[in-house]
Design a protein around this motif. Structure first.
Motif, short mmCIF file in Angstrom:
data_model
loop_
_atom_site.label_atom_id
_atom_site.label_comp_id
_atom_site.label_asym_id
_atom_site.label_seq_id
_atom_site.Cartn_x
_atom_site.Cartn_y
_atom_site.Cartn_z
N HIS A 81 48.89 41.70 50.42
CA HIS A 81 49.73 41.12 51.49
C HIS A 81 49.71 42.07 52.68
CE1 HIS A 81 52.98 43.97 50.37
NE2 HIS A 81 52.57 43.74 49.14
N GLY A 126 52.14 42.21 55.10
CA GLY A 126 53.46 42.65 55.54
C GLY A 126 54.00 43.79 54.70
N ARG A 127 55.24 44.17 54.97
CA ARG A 127 55.93 45.21 54.21
C ARG A 127 56.93 44.55 53.28
NH1 ARG A 127 54.97 50.37 56.00
NH2 ARG A 127 55.45 50.73 53.80
N TRP A 128 56.92 44.96 52.01
CA TRP A 128 57.87 44.46 51.03
C TRP A 128 58.94 45.52 50.82
CZ3 TRP A 128 55.21 41.32 46.55
CH2 TRP A 128 54.55 40.22 47.12
N LEU A 129 60.20 45.09 50.80
CA LEU A 129 61.32 46.01 50.72
C LEU A 129 62.27 45.56 49.61
CD1 LEU A 129 60.88 45.22 54.09
CD2 LEU A 129 61.92 47.49 54.13
N ASP A 181 52.56 46.42 45.26
CA ASP A 181 52.38 47.80 45.69
C ASP A 181 52.94 47.97 47.10
OD1 ASP A 181 50.55 46.52 47.27
OD2 ASP A 181 48.79 47.44 46.38
N GLY A 182 53.10 49.23 47.51
CA GLY A 182 53.60 49.52 48.84
C GLY A 182 55.03 49.09 49.07
N VAL A 183 55.84 49.09 48.02
CA VAL A 183 57.23 48.63 48.12
C VAL A 183 58.11 49.77 48.64
CG1 VAL A 183 59.21 47.72 46.87
CG2 VAL A 183 56.88 47.02 46.23
N LEU A 184 58.96 49.47 49.60
CA LEU A 184 59.90 50.45 50.15
C LEU A 184 61.31 50.16 49.63
CD1 LEU A 184 58.72 50.40 53.88
CD2 LEU A 184 58.06 52.02 52.09
N ASP A 223 56.16 39.12 57.72
CA ASP A 223 55.95 40.51 58.11
C ASP A 223 56.84 41.47 57.32
OD1 ASP A 223 54.15 40.01 60.47
OD2 ASP A 223 55.91 38.91 61.15
N ARG A 224 58.04 41.03 56.98
CA ARG A 224 58.97 41.81 56.17
C ARG A 224 59.50 40.88 55.07
NH1 ARG A 224 56.84 44.72 59.23
NH2 ARG A 224 57.73 46.32 60.62
N GLU A 272 61.82 50.45 58.91
CA GLU A 272 60.99 49.23 58.95
C GLU A 272 61.80 47.99 59.29
OE1 GLU A 272 58.89 52.36 56.87
OE2 GLU A 272 60.93 51.55 56.67
#
Length: 258
Positions: free
Chosen positions: A85, A87-90, A106-109, A62-63, A124
């Motif tokens: 994916h 989940g969230r990638w950080l 993509d969608g990287v924090l 998820d993370r 997050e």
């Protein structure tokens, strides 16, 4: 900072891992600095089936937290990072996020404050009860990310995709440093690298380096440098090469014009 201010030729001491000084050299050259590489370590990527399988599982969490650009590049050698994916990638900082983007993620924090504490302040990562979290990293380090994620309720999987190998400081580079006139500035972005350096550095160079300027990538590193006996410590805005070089140039400019 006035980057056009005149300062004498100066030396920027880099503790980056072996083979990773190019970005610092590019940033330093326009501001009159010669970068002297003193790599106290090398980074060695893992390439085995067990790590590859563990990473495949981790990327479905998820993370998913990447601790450094090196972690991103090592992971990308094991598996593609451009697959969709859920989940969230950080990423710990902008450099790590940029590395993920270059590998198609993509969608990287990433946080504005580019360190472990900044990462852990992201919303997050505030509530993790019942979630799976993965940390893509290397052995060593402070461990604050892993312990905090677990304390917040995450089921954590850690995947070490590379390792750090201590190196003997090259005598030729030490001689080059001895013969470099002041001013010197030490670029500090790793506590472990500083420990490895000071454990090997001859006494005469330790004494001279402690009289030089240190630009630290964070307040924590600045405090560690002061505790280690460095007399002139200032903070960069972050760990990126341009940030370290600009802080170093500002420190030299202030010292030579005051």
């Amino acid at each position: 900072m006035n980057s056009s201010a005149h300062v004498p030729e100066w030396t920027l001491v880099s503790l980056r891992p072996r083979g990773q000084h190019a970005a610092l050299r590019r940033a330093a050259r326009p501001l009159g600095a010669q970068v002297l590489a003193l790599s106290p370590w090398a980074l060695v990527a893992r390439d085995d089936d067990a790590t590859r399988a563990a990473l495949a599982q981790a990327l479905r969490a998820d993370r998913v937290v990447f601790s450094s650009p090196a972690a991103v590049h090592a992971a990308a050698r094991l598996l593609p990072l451009d697959a969709p994916h859920a989940g969230r990638w950080l990423a710990v900082g902008a450099g790590t996020a940029a590395a993920l983007h270059r590998h198609g993620a993509d969608g990287v924090l990433s946080p504005r404050r580019m360190d472990s504490e900044g990462l852990l302040d992201l919303p997050e990562l505030a509530q993790l009860q019942g979630l799976r979290a993965a940390l893509v990293t290397a052995p060593g380090g402070r461990g604050i990310i892993a312990t905090t994620l677990e304390a917040r309720g995450a089921q954590l999987q850690r995947v070490d995709v590379y390792r750090r190998v201590a190196l003997t400081l090259p005598p030729r580079q030490l001689q080059r440093l001895r013969h470099r006139p002041p001013p010197w500035v030490l670029a500090l972005s790793s506590a472990e690298a500083l420990d490895l350096l000071m454990a090997q550095l001859p006494a005469d160079l330790q004494a001279r380096l402690r009289q030089a300027h240190v630009v630290a990538a964070s307040a924590r590193l600045g405090a560690l440098a002061a505790e280690a006996g460095f007399l002139h410590v200032s903070l960069a805005e972050g760990p990126l090469p341009l940030q370290l070089v600009h802080a170093a140039h500002a420190a030299i400019t202030t010292a030579t014009t005051s």
